[in-house]
Design a protein around this motif. Structure first.
Motif, PDB file in Angstrom:
ATOM      1  N   UNK A   1      39.179 -34.764  49.222  1.00 51.97           N
ATOM      2  CA  UNK A   1      38.543 -33.610  48.243  1.00 51.97           C
ATOM      3  C   UNK A   1      37.233 -33.183  49.087  1.00 51.97           C
ATOM      4  N   UNK A   2      37.146 -31.867  49.435  1.00 47.57           N
ATOM      5  CA  UNK A   2      36.123 -31.229  50.334  1.00 47.57           C
ATOM      6  C   UNK A   2      34.642 -31.784  49.196  1.00 47.57           C
ATOM      7  N   UNK A   3      33.494 -31.767  50.227  1.00 45.48           N
ATOM      8  CA  UNK A   3      32.343 -32.084  49.670  1.00 45.48           C
ATOM      9  C   UNK A   3      31.457 -30.800  50.154  1.00 45.48           C
ATOM     10  N   UNK A   4      30.864 -29.993  49.158  1.00 42.51           N
ATOM     11  CA  UNK A   4      30.099 -29.081  49.321  1.00 42.51           C
ATOM     12  C   UNK A   4      28.475 -29.381  49.077  1.00 42.51           C
ATOM     13  N   UNK A   5      27.711 -28.840  49.966  1.00 42.84           N
ATOM     14  CA  UNK A   5      26.374 -29.123  49.745  1.00 42.84           C
ATOM     15  C   UNK A   5      25.736 -27.747  49.268  1.00 42.84           C
ATOM     16  N   UNK A   6      25.722 -27.340  48.067  1.00 41.73           N
ATOM     17  CA  UNK A   6      25.118 -25.923  47.600  1.00 41.73           C
ATOM     18  C   UNK A   6      23.647 -25.871  47.605  1.00 41.73           C
ATOM     19  N   UNK A   7      23.006 -25.045  48.196  1.00 39.69           N
ATOM     20  CA  UNK A   7      21.645 -24.940  48.024  1.00 39.69           C
ATOM     21  C   UNK A   7      21.622 -23.665  46.944  1.00 39.69           C
ATOM     22  N   UNK A   8      20.572 -23.566  45.989  1.00 44.54           N
ATOM     23  CA  UNK A   8      20.395 -22.680  45.095  1.00 44.54           C
ATOM     24  C   UNK A   8      21.431 -22.592  44.111  1.00 44.54           C
ATOM     25  N   UNK A   9      22.041 -23.711  43.762  1.00 42.64           N
ATOM     26  CA  UNK A   9      23.303 -23.588  42.842  1.00 42.64           C
ATOM     27  C   UNK A   9      22.912 -23.504  41.233  1.00 42.64           C
ATOM     28  N   UNK A  10      21.598 -23.614  41.129  1.00 43.55           N
ATOM     29  CA  UNK A  10      21.216 -23.170  39.731  1.00 43.55           C
ATOM     30  C   UNK A  10      20.878 -21.794  39.518  1.00 43.55           C
ATOM     31  N   UNK A  11      20.979 -21.115  40.396  1.00 38.37           N
ATOM     32  CA  UNK A  11      20.734 -19.421  40.260  1.00 38.37           C
ATOM     33  C   UNK A  11      21.865 -18.742  39.822  1.00 38.37           C
ATOM     34  N   UNK A  12      21.928 -17.510  39.894  1.00 44.38           N
ATOM     35  CA  UNK A  12      23.059 -16.725  39.551  1.00 44.38           C
ATOM     36  C   UNK A  12      24.296 -16.833  40.088  1.00 44.38           C
ATOM     37  N   UNK A  13      24.406 -16.718  41.259  1.00 44.81           N
ATOM     38  CA  UNK A  13      25.595 -16.683  42.280  1.00 44.81           C
ATOM     39  C   UNK A  13      25.826 -18.101  42.420  1.00 44.81           C
ATOM     40  N   UNK A  14      25.035 -18.878  42.744  1.00 42.60           N
ATOM     41  CA  UNK A  14      25.087 -20.136  42.901  1.00 42.60           C
ATOM     42  C   UNK A  14      25.766 -20.921  41.907  1.00 42.60           C
ATOM     43  N   UNK A  15      25.487 -20.610  40.582  1.00 40.79           N
ATOM     44  CA  UNK A  15      25.738 -21.505  39.677  1.00 40.79           C
ATOM     45  C   UNK A  15      27.271 -21.089  39.430  1.00 40.79           C
ATOM     46  N   UNK A  16      27.613 -19.719  39.460  1.00 40.17           N
ATOM     47  CA  UNK A  16      28.939 -19.276  39.191  1.00 40.17           C
ATOM     48  C   UNK A  16      29.979 -19.901  40.216  1.00 40.17           C
ATOM     49  N   UNK A  17      29.422 -20.180  41.620  1.00 40.14           N
ATOM     50  CA  UNK A  17      30.158 -20.516  42.427  1.00 40.14           C
ATOM     51  C   UNK A  17      30.418 -22.254  42.344  1.00 40.14           C
ATOM     52  N   UNK A  18      29.379 -22.817  41.911  1.00 39.38           N
ATOM     53  CA  UNK A  18      29.679 -24.426  41.427  1.00 39.38           C
ATOM     54  C   UNK A  18      30.526 -24.581  40.326  1.00 39.38           C
ATOM     55  N   UNK A  19      30.540 -23.648  39.708  1.00 44.37           N
ATOM     56  CA  UNK A  19      31.285 -23.641  38.178  1.00 44.37           C
ATOM     57  C   UNK A  19      32.827 -23.505  38.480  1.00 44.37           C
ATOM     58  N   UNK A  20      32.869 -22.323  39.553  1.00 42.35           N
ATOM     59  CA  UNK A  20      34.325 -22.379  39.997  1.00 42.35           C
ATOM     60  C   UNK A  20      34.999 -23.351  40.852  1.00 42.35           C
ATOM     61  N   UNK A  21      34.011 -23.924  41.658  1.00 39.18           N
ATOM     62  CA  UNK A  21      34.282 -25.055  42.477  1.00 39.18           C
ATOM     63  C   UNK A  21      34.885 -26.119  41.784  1.00 39.18           C
ATOM     64  N   UNK A  22      34.187 -26.317  40.801  1.00 39.89           N
ATOM     65  CA  UNK A  22      34.447 -27.537  40.081  1.00 39.89           C
ATOM     66  C   UNK A  22      35.691 -27.393  39.016  1.00 39.89           C
ATOM     67  N   UNK A  23      35.651 -26.167  38.256  1.00 41.87           N
ATOM     68  CA  UNK A  23      36.605 -26.328  37.331  1.00 41.87           C
ATOM     69  C   UNK A  23      38.224 -25.778  38.058  1.00 41.87           C
TER      70      UNK A  23
END
Length: 359
Positions: A1-23
């Motif tokens: 499984x790929x590993x993503x280091x996401x900066x700013x993942x608590x902001x608007x676009x970042x949080x949506x990316x994290x949510x999609x990446x994990x779900x």
């Protein structure tokens, strides 16, 4: 499984990316976020419920911290969202934008370069640095001008746009000078769930739900291209999967609309979804003095990403806006938690005290 280091993942676009990446099983995520005013505690709480997720509170400009996270997490990609992003705030506090968007990105790039250079050949080949930027770096368009392309000359008109343009140039330089495998994306105006209510659409929703005036700058004819946030996140995943290293991809929603039309459409949708006795939401529209240097029109030509990578937005403005409004209606506790004393003071600073009172 790929590993993503996401900066700013608590902001608007970042949080949506994290949510999609994990779900959707794109990979595991380590979220590095400074937790500024735009990082809603409830958004972070939502992310913490997801599997394969780690969170670290910190600044992308903190080189020892970034170095430690890179070495311990060993990411396959860095997805760089972290940025100060609101033009209005950049006009009042440009130094904050320079520090985060320029200096922070420079520090991050230096640590990522060192990490990447130490990887074994196969991991070096797989690694990507994805830099998320904005269409505002291109400046302003006239009514008949063609939309921004990837080769449109930069002409930033606000401190925010200038700071993002500088970060774009740094990313390009690290690719051409050091060979760092970077990709840059320039997106149009995003909207959707979890957006802090300082940007146009969530601000209007929050003001309308409170029965308060809906502030529109100038004559309301400033035009933007609107992109549903999940479409943007899927585009970024596509760029990571298929994008050509060193390239830039413009991401847009194929949806140019004047601000006044956006707000009127939103009012009509609320009139259907949440009718209130004796209240016509359109009557709350209030024109306020235009902000300094307000760009008249942005528009994105997304032909390149559509042709080369096969990405298309899934949502129309109508479908995306309805999903957005439904989310805010279902999460009014999130909305109320955002309406702090500091938030009310910000409204007064930018729009005048009349906007914090019921008409």
């Amino acid at each position: 499984m790929m590993k993503f280091l996401v900066t700013g993942g608590g902001g608007f676009i970042g949080a949506n990316f994290v949510r999609l990446a994990l779900t959707e099983g794109w990979g595991t995520v380590l979220n590095l976020d400074k937790v500024t005013y735009a990082c809603h505690p409830a958004t972070l709480a939502m992310l913490e419920q997801l599997p394969n997720y780690q969170f670290v509170r910190g600044d992308v400009g903190d080189r020892p911290l970034v170095q430690d996270l890179l070495q311990s997490f060993q990411p396959d990609a860095v997805i760089h969202f972290a940025a100060e992003s609101h033009v209005d705030r950049s006009i009042n506090s440009p130094q904050d934008f320079i520090q985060t968007n320029v200096v922070g990105t420079a520090n991050l790039l230096e640590e990522v370069k060192t990490y990447w250079q130490q990887l074994p050949p196969g991991a070096q080949e797989r690694f990507r640095f994805i830099h998320i930027s904005t269409d505002e770096v291109y400046g302003s368009l006239g009514p008949e001008d063609p939309p921004f392309r990837e080769d449109t000359p930069y002409a930033p008109n606000s401190p925010y746009a200038a700071s993002k343009a500088a970060s774009d140039h740094l990313v390009r330089a690290y690719h051409h000078t050091y060979g760092l495998p970077t990709l840059t994306t320039n997106c149009s105006n995003n909207y959707g769930p979890y957006q802090f209510p300082e940007k146009l659409i969530p601000l209007m929703i929050c003001q309308a739900l409170a029965g308060q005036p809906l502030p529109i700058y100038g004559d309301g004819q400033n035009v933007r291209d609107w992109l549903y946030v999940e479409d943007h996140c899927r585009a970024l995943y596509t760029v990571w999967q298929k994008g050509q290293v060193g390239q830039t991809y413009n991401i847009g929603g194929n949806c140019e609309k004047p601000n006044l039309e956006v707000v009127q459409t939103l009012c009509d949708l609320l009139q259907t979804l949440l009718p209130r006795p004796h209240l016509n939401y359109r009557s709350l529209i209030t024109f306020v003095s235009d902000r300094p240097g307000h760009d008249r029109r942005y528009a994105i030509d997304a032909t390149k990403i559509q042709r080369e990578l096969g990405w298309q937005p899934r949502e129309t403005f109508s479908s995306g806006l309805e999903k957005t409004v439904q989310w805010y209606l279902a999460h009014q506790d999130w909305v109320e938690a955002a309406r702090t004393a500091d938030y009310s003071a910000w409204l007064v600073t930018h729009y005048g005290s009349v906007l914090t009172h019921r008409p």
